[in-house]
Design a protein around this motif. Structure first.
Motif, mmCIF file in Angstrom:
data_model
loop_
_atom_site.group_PDB
_atom_site.id
_atom_site.type_symbol
_atom_site.label_atom_id
_atom_site.label_comp_id
_atom_site.label_asym_id
_atom_site.label_seq_id
_atom_site.Cartn_x
_atom_site.Cartn_y
_atom_site.Cartn_z
ATOM 1 N N PRO A 103 -0.375 12.666 13.862
ATOM 2 C CA PRO A 103 -1.064 11.366 13.825
ATOM 3 C C PRO A 103 -0.144 10.192 13.527
ATOM 4 N N TRP A 104 0.851 10.390 12.654
ATOM 5 C CA TRP A 104 1.724 9.272 12.291
ATOM 6 C C TRP A 104 2.687 8.939 13.425
ATOM 7 N N ALA A 105 3.002 9.893 14.271
ATOM 8 C CA ALA A 105 3.837 9.616 15.434
ATOM 9 C C ALA A 105 3.024 8.950 16.529
ATOM 10 N N MET A 106 1.767 9.331 16.651
ATOM 11 C CA MET A 106 0.936 8.790 17.722
ATOM 12 C C MET A 106 0.446 7.382 17.413
ATOM 13 N N ASN A 107 0.192 7.083 16.146
ATOM 14 C CA ASN A 107 -0.498 5.839 15.810
ATOM 15 C C ASN A 107 0.435 4.719 15.345
ATOM 16 N N ASP A 108 1.115 4.934 14.219
ATOM 17 C CA ASP A 108 1.864 3.814 13.644
ATOM 18 C C ASP A 108 3.053 4.316 12.835
ATOM 19 N N PRO A 109 4.131 4.761 13.499
ATOM 20 C CA PRO A 109 5.297 5.235 12.737
ATOM 21 C C PRO A 109 5.873 4.176 11.819
ATOM 22 N N GLU A 110 5.775 2.914 12.223
ATOM 23 C CA GLU A 110 6.369 1.830 11.435
ATOM 24 C C GLU A 110 5.726 1.711 10.054
ATOM 25 N N SER A 111 4.498 2.244 9.888
ATOM 26 C CA SER A 111 3.828 2.161 8.590
ATOM 27 C C SER A 111 4.527 3.016 7.540
ATOM 28 N N LEU A 112 5.420 3.903 7.964
ATOM 29 C CA LEU A 112 6.144 4.763 7.029
ATOM 30 C C LEU A 112 7.441 4.120 6.544
ATOM 31 N N ASN A 113 7.669 2.894 6.913
ATOM 32 C CA ASN A 113 8.901 2.211 6.531
ATOM 33 C C ASN A 113 8.917 1.932 5.034
ATOM 34 N N LEU A 114 9.861 2.517 4.323
ATOM 35 C CA LEU A 114 9.986 2.297 2.884
ATOM 36 C C LEU A 114 10.688 0.982 2.560
ATOM 37 N N LEU A 115 11.311 0.386 3.553
ATOM 38 C CA LEU A 115 12.139 -0.801 3.306
ATOM 39 C C LEU A 115 11.450 -2.095 3.689
ATOM 40 N N GLY A 116 10.180 -2.022 4.122
ATOM 41 C CA GLY A 116 9.435 -3.225 4.412
ATOM 42 C C GLY A 116 9.683 -3.771 5.814
ATOM 43 N N ASN A 117 8.911 -4.793 6.170
ATOM 44 C CA ASN A 117 8.996 -5.400 7.493
ATOM 45 C C ASN A 117 9.064 -6.917 7.364
ATOM 46 N N GLY A 118 9.591 -7.551 8.411
ATOM 47 C CA GLY A 118 9.622 -9.006 8.457
ATOM 48 C C GLY A 118 10.684 -9.588 7.544
ATOM 49 N N ALA A 119 10.475 -10.862 7.158
ATOM 50 C CA ALA A 119 11.462 -11.557 6.334
ATOM 51 C C ALA A 119 10.790 -12.330 5.211
ATOM 52 N N THR A 120 9.678 -11.797 4.700
ATOM 53 C CA THR A 120 8.973 -12.445 3.600
ATOM 54 C C THR A 120 9.244 -11.694 2.307
ATOM 55 N N TRP A 121 8.879 -12.340 1.205
ATOM 56 C CA TRP A 121 9.079 -11.713 -0.100
ATOM 57 C C TRP A 121 8.271 -10.418 -0.218
ATOM 58 N N LEU A 122 6.963 -10.486 0.058
ATOM 59 C CA LEU A 122 6.110 -9.307 -0.101
ATOM 60 C C LEU A 122 6.326 -8.287 1.008
ATOM 61 N N GLY A 123 6.628 -8.762 2.226
ATOM 62 C CA GLY A 123 6.744 -7.847 3.347
ATOM 63 C C GLY A 123 8.089 -7.156 3.454
ATOM 64 N N ARG A 124 9.145 -7.795 2.951
ATOM 65 C CA ARG A 124 10.479 -7.248 3.159
ATOM 66 C C ARG A 124 11.311 -7.133 1.883
#
Length: 429
Positions: free
Chosen positions: A336-357
């Motif tokens: 399921p995690w490969a089919m749906n949203d692998p990026e949700s497993l990112n431990l290092l955050g996303n984007g360039a914001t304080w809360l997101g990254r």
């Protein structure tokens, strides 16, 4: 030095060698150079390797995970050993529970209990608590033990006085009130510690330990206090060393085996109920996992690493008596995690914001040492108020704030990461 040949095999070999030119016995020729020695090995049958149908999509993280971590053995070699037990004798390599330094140890973690060596009880997760042992006293019914503590000191109660929750003695918190009979709140008697054992597929209750002393009931019968006189100290130490299973070992009022979702180190078919994954993420499904995030001082897992771990656990068979196999391929196509949203497993955050990254980046790379009750150098990145703390003066160079807005060269956090002139101690992380 070569190991000695078994006697029979040695005689057969010598007999065969001599048979060409010497008659050692009437039957010597049957062991001649052209003969064979009968040998029937008794080897276990290997399980057939399962080849999962490969993922053929275009997601780069899934393709990377499938390439790097094709099987459970690959996952153990590339991720678990590197992250959890890279150095002999430390971390989860022959020192801390669970030991993960061999493939066999990884398999032992499947459906195994978590927090069996809690250290600080406050770090025990409710979902890891096990059913507590039971206690009976003075002919009472059996009651589940919540937690046990021993407070040293001279006994200052007795006769007409009653102890309190802070009094010296052996304290046992119980799930339900216990009844000593006739409304009594004190007795001199054996307290029996009872546990269920399985023998020959039969469950039986066994009194595995006893402690006789003066017992007092407080807090409406749910708290038992036993006197520990000087001559009884060694006996109490021995009792506690036996290992009493406590149903509420973190002492927060929740009996995890009764009241919470049950977790295992790795729960077959259920990554979101796997405690080891929770320690890597810091939470699962929004539920915070207590204790310092893992790994302490090694590189955090990438998205591909996390995906390999999730899909490996997801694919473990859940039926009773299942055999767990590390040679078979990990099924990324149906994970399921490969089919749906692998990026949700990112431990290092996303984007360039304080809360997101930025905050997730610091938690994953720094929280192993700079978190918990005693963060190194007093710098805590895991608790609330991190943003405000980063604007304060650093502890190692008090004249320089951790962050000076718009001025990296005057920001000790940046200086420490870049190993610039003026740092105290080692470059981070």
């Amino acid at each position: 030095m070569r190991a000695a040949l078994p006697t029979k095999l040695l005689l057969l070999s010598v007999g065969g060698a001599l048979a060409g030119g010497f008659a050692c016995s009437p039957n010597a020729t049957e062991y001649g150079p052209s003969g064979t020695i009968e040998y029937k090995p008794n080897r276990p049958e290997l399980m057939p390797v399962t080849e999962a149908e490969p993922y053929t999509g275009t997601n780069e993280f899934v393709l990377e995970a499938q390439s790097k971590h094709r099987t459970g053995l690959d996952l153990h070699r590339n991720v678990i050993v590197r992250t959890c037990g890279p150095t002999q004798g430390v971390c989860h390599n022959q020192k801390e529970y669970p030991d993960l330094h061999t493939p066999a140890h990884l398999l032992e973690a499947v459906n195994a209990p978590c927090n069996v060596q809690p250290g600080d009880p406050k770090n025990v997760f409710d979902g890891c608590e096990q059913p507590g042992d039971r206690l009976a006293i003075a002919g009472s019914h059996e009651v589940e033990i919540g937690y046990v503590s021993y407070i040293t000191g001279d006994i200052d109660y007795g006769d007409n006085k009653m102890p309190s929750v802070d009094s010296p003695g052996l304290h046992i918190q119980l799930h339900d009130p216990i009844n000593m009979g006739d409304g009594q709140n004190r007795t001199w008697d054996d307290a029996r510690f009872i546990r269920g054992f399985v023998e020959n597929n039969q469950l039986s209750d066994v009194t595995f330990e006893r402690f006789q002393t003066a017992w007092y009931l407080i807090e409406n019968g749910t708290h038992l206090v036993g006197e520990v006189n000087e001559y009884q100290v060694d006996r109490v130490t021995e009792l506690l060393a036996k290992g009493i299973t406590q149903g509420d070992i973190n002492q927060n009022g929740t009996y995890g085996a009764r009241d919470a979702t049950t977790y295992s180190l790795l729960r077959a078919g259920a990554p979101e109920q796997s405690y080891l994954i929770g320690r890597l993420r810091g939470d699962l499904k929004g539920v915070k996992i207590p204790g310092t995030r893992m790994p302490l001082a090694n590189q955090p897992l990438s998205i591909a690493d996390m995906l390999g771990l999730y899909c490996f656990v997801q694919g473990l068979p859940t039926q009773s008596g299942a055999v767990y196999d590390l040679d078979s391929t990990i099924d990324y196509k149906n994970c399921p995690w490969a089919m749906n949203d692998p990026e949700s497993l990112n431990l290092l955050g996303n984007g360039a914001t304080w809360l997101g990254r930025v905050k997730p980046l610091m938690e994953s790379n720094c929280g192993g040492c700079h978190g918990g009750e005693k963060p190194q150098s007093g710098f805590d990145v895991l608790s609330e108020g991190l943003y405000e703390r980063l604007l304060a003066k650093s502890t190692q160079v008090p004249d320089m704030p951790f962050i000076t807005p718009g001025d990296p060269a005057n920001s000790y956090l940046w200086v420490k990461l870049a190993a610039a002139t003026g740092i105290v101690g080692n470059q981070m992380p």
